[in-house]
Design a protein around this motif. Structure first.
Motif, PDB file in Angstrom:
ATOM      1  N   THR A   1     -57.343  24.107  21.305  1.00  0.00           N
ATOM      2  CA  THR A   1     -56.851  23.221  20.251  1.00  0.00           C
ATOM      3  C   THR A   1     -55.337  23.150  20.222  1.00  0.00           C
ATOM      4  O   THR A   1     -54.771  22.280  19.548  1.00  0.00           O
ATOM      5  CB  THR A   1     -57.372  23.659  18.871  1.00  0.00           C
ATOM      6  OG1 THR A   1     -57.099  25.052  18.670  1.00  0.00           O
ATOM      7  CG2 THR A   1     -58.864  23.404  18.748  1.00  0.00           C
ATOM      8  N   ASP A   2     -54.668  24.012  20.963  1.00  0.00           N
ATOM      9  CA  ASP A   2     -53.203  23.969  21.061  1.00  0.00           C
ATOM     10  C   ASP A   2     -52.734  23.009  22.154  1.00  0.00           C
ATOM     11  O   ASP A   2     -51.537  22.743  22.269  1.00  0.00           O
ATOM     12  CB  ASP A   2     -52.638  25.369  21.357  1.00  0.00           C
ATOM     13  CG  ASP A   2     -52.653  26.264  20.129  1.00  0.00           C
ATOM     14  OD1 ASP A   2     -52.738  25.720  19.008  1.00  0.00           O
ATOM     15  OD2 ASP A   2     -52.599  27.496  20.290  1.00  0.00           O
ATOM     16  N   GLY A   3     -53.651  22.486  22.978  1.00  0.00           N
ATOM     17  CA  GLY A   3     -53.279  21.612  24.082  1.00  0.00           C
ATOM     18  C   GLY A   3     -53.105  20.161  23.652  1.00  0.00           C
ATOM     19  O   GLY A   3     -53.305  19.797  22.492  1.00  0.00           O
ATOM     20  N   ASP A   4     -52.717  19.313  24.609  1.00  0.00           N
ATOM     21  CA  ASP A   4     -52.489  17.895  24.329  1.00  0.00           C
ATOM     22  C   ASP A   4     -53.786  17.096  24.244  1.00  0.00           C
ATOM     23  O   ASP A   4     -53.813  16.006  23.662  1.00  0.00           O
ATOM     24  CB  ASP A   4     -51.597  17.278  25.412  1.00  0.00           C
ATOM     25  CG  ASP A   4     -50.184  17.845  25.381  1.00  0.00           C
ATOM     26  OD1 ASP A   4     -49.741  18.233  24.279  1.00  0.00           O
ATOM     27  OD2 ASP A   4     -49.537  17.903  26.435  1.00  0.00           O
ATOM     28  N   ALA A   5     -54.861  17.620  24.822  1.00  0.00           N
ATOM     29  CA  ALA A   5     -56.148  16.932  24.758  1.00  0.00           C
ATOM     30  C   ALA A   5     -56.834  17.226  23.425  1.00  0.00           C
ATOM     31  O   ALA A   5     -56.510  18.202  22.746  1.00  0.00           O
ATOM     32  CB  ALA A   5     -57.036  17.366  25.914  1.00  0.00           C
ATOM     33  N   ARG A   6     -57.778  16.377  23.034  1.00  0.00           N
ATOM     34  CA  ARG A   6     -58.634  16.670  21.881  1.00  0.00           C
ATOM     35  C   ARG A   6     -59.771  17.546  22.386  1.00  0.00           C
ATOM     36  O   ARG A   6     -60.586  17.100  23.198  1.00  0.00           O
ATOM     37  CB  ARG A   6     -59.172  15.370  21.305  1.00  0.00           C
ATOM     38  CG  ARG A   6     -60.015  15.540  20.046  1.00  0.00           C
ATOM     39  CD  ARG A   6     -59.165  15.868  18.822  1.00  0.00           C
ATOM     40  NE  ARG A   6     -58.189  14.826  18.537  1.00  0.00           N
ATOM     41  CZ  ARG A   6     -58.456  13.707  17.854  1.00  0.00           C
ATOM     42  NH1 ARG A   6     -59.679  13.496  17.386  1.00  0.00           N
ATOM     43  NH2 ARG A   6     -57.507  12.816  17.638  1.00  0.00           N
ATOM     44  N   ALA A   7     -59.824  18.776  21.942  1.00  0.00           N
ATOM     45  CA  ALA A   7     -60.754  19.732  22.550  1.00  0.00           C
ATOM     46  C   ALA A   7     -61.301  20.707  21.526  1.00  0.00           C
ATOM     47  O   ALA A   7     -60.748  20.888  20.440  1.00  0.00           O
ATOM     48  CB  ALA A   7     -60.060  20.493  23.682  1.00  0.00           C
ATOM     49  N   GLY A   8     -62.405  21.346  21.904  1.00  0.00           N
ATOM     50  CA  GLY A   8     -63.015  22.367  21.078  1.00  0.00           C
ATOM     51  C   GLY A   8     -63.966  23.198  21.899  1.00  0.00           C
ATOM     52  O   GLY A   8     -64.304  22.850  23.031  1.00  0.00           O
ATOM     53  N   ALA A   9     -64.401  24.314  21.337  1.00  0.00           N
ATOM     54  CA  ALA A   9     -65.328  25.215  22.028  1.00  0.00           C
ATOM     55  C   ALA A   9     -66.466  25.563  21.090  1.00  0.00           C
ATOM     56  O   ALA A   9     -66.290  25.635  19.861  1.00  0.00           O
ATOM     57  CB  ALA A   9     -64.611  26.485  22.482  1.00  0.00           C
ATOM     58  N   THR A  10     -67.641  25.784  21.669  1.00  0.00           N
ATOM     59  CA  THR A  10     -68.808  26.158  20.877  1.00  0.00           C
ATOM     60  C   THR A  10     -69.699  27.084  21.677  1.00  0.00           C
ATOM     61  O   THR A  10     -69.753  26.991  22.923  1.00  0.00           O
ATOM     62  CB  THR A  10     -69.601  24.904  20.449  1.00  0.00           C
ATOM     63  OG1 THR A  10     -70.662  25.281  19.572  1.00  0.00           O
ATOM     64  CG2 THR A  10     -70.187  24.195  21.652  1.00  0.00           C
ATOM     65  N   ALA A  11     -70.383  27.981  20.995  1.00  0.00           N
ATOM     66  CA  ALA A  11     -71.296  28.905  21.671  1.00  0.00           C
ATOM     67  C   ALA A  11     -72.511  28.157  22.184  1.00  0.00           C
ATOM     68  O   ALA A  11     -73.041  27.259  21.509  1.00  0.00           O
ATOM     69  CB  ALA A  11     -71.719  30.015  20.707  1.00  0.00           C
TER      70      ALA A  11
END
Length: 299
Positions: free
Chosen positions: A244-254
């Motif tokens: 979430t600190d990057g320039d892309a819109r991103a996320g992580a999930t289990a």
């Protein structure tokens, strides 16, 4: 279903004859086999077999981890053409550590009949690790591409599997002009099925820029960090904070069944999405192997 169609969405395409070179003819039916084993000197590529369009030039001392081995898959052709069927098999033995990537992007060319398909099988032995992080797949106008990938993990095995999709030659203003793209990922572990994931885009039928699909973004990427023996909730939280600190819109999930974590990223350029996913890979590598991910540079 037509005999050559592994998915109903491609059944109609499979009946279309390819005028230049038939499906299954030399140069159309590419095969790549790689086997890595742990030796006294670290990990060694003990078996390789390649037919056109695949080529490898041996292994590289490219990884920050001395006991790991690296292979970059090369291609002497201009890309993936209609009627191409590619079969890739990568096996990593017990306690071995391997990194496999491609030298450049996979360009899926314009098609007027039939379709192209790639079937990739990854197998990681007990205590082994595989990073399968190819360069992006670029879908040219009118292309039809089916990509299937399966991962099998033995006890204590881990893997990082990444995929970035670019919907056209963006510098030419080509966006979402391909006909169909279907990517399916399956993973199994010592206790059986872990998860399945699919991406199916058909711009002629459904707008991929609609809310809930890609929205205002163009490039889509996913990294699966497969680590059934690790705390997936803790790893998911850590990777989410990283991306979430990057320039892309991103996320992580289990992932389900304790399989690990899925990281997804959206952006306007392949480089932006790749940089975000590389940050996730780097953090996961430190967590799993106590070593950073290799640099993305191939020169």
């Amino acid at each position: 279903m037509a005999a050559d169609a592994p998915h109903p969405a491609f059944e109609g395409y499979a009946t279309e004859a390819v005028p230049q070179a038939a499906v299954g003819s030399p140069g159309k039916d590419g095969v790549l086999e790689l086997t890595f084993e742990r030796t006294a000197d670290g990990t060694t590529l003990v078996h390789d077999y390649a037919t056109v369009p695949f080529h490898i030039s041996g292994t590289l001392g490219y990884d920050p981890l001395p006991e790991a081995d690296t292979v970059f898959i090369q291609s002497p052709t201009g890309g993936v053409a209609q009627g191409d069927r590619h079969d890739v098999s990568i096996t990593v033995g017990d306690e071995a550590i391997a990194h496999v990537s491609t030298q450049s992007s996979t360009k899926v060319q314009m098609m007027t009949c039939n379709y192209a398909a790639a079937d990739t099988t990854l197998s990681v032995g007990a205590g082994g690790h595989l990073d399968y992080v190819p360069e992006p797949t670029i879908l040219h106008a009118d292309s039809r591409y089916l990509q299937e990938l399966s991962v099998d993990l033995a006890p204590g095995a881990t893997a990082v599997v990444s995929d970035v999709v670019v919907p056209g030659r963006l510098a030419r203003g080509e966006r979402f002009e391909f006909e169909r793209y279907l990517s399916r990922v399956r993973a199994t572990g010592p206790d059986g099925h872990l998860f399945e994931d699919a991406t199916h885009l058909t711009p002629g039928d459904e707008d991929p820029t609609a809310p809930g699909v890609l929205g205002e973004f163009t490039v889509y990427g996913t990294t699966f960090v497969l680590a059934p023996d690790h705390d997936e909730a803790k790893l998911s939280d850590a990777l989410h904070a990283v991306v979430t600190d990057g320039d892309a819109r991103a996320g992580a999930t289990a992932l389900p069944n304790g399989a690990g974590v899925a990281v997804r990223a959206l952006g306007d350029r392949a480089e932006t999405v790749q940089a975000t996913l590389h940050a996730a890979w780097d953090h996961a590598r430190i967590e799993l192997l106590d070593a950073p991910a290799p640099s993305g540079r191939k020169y």
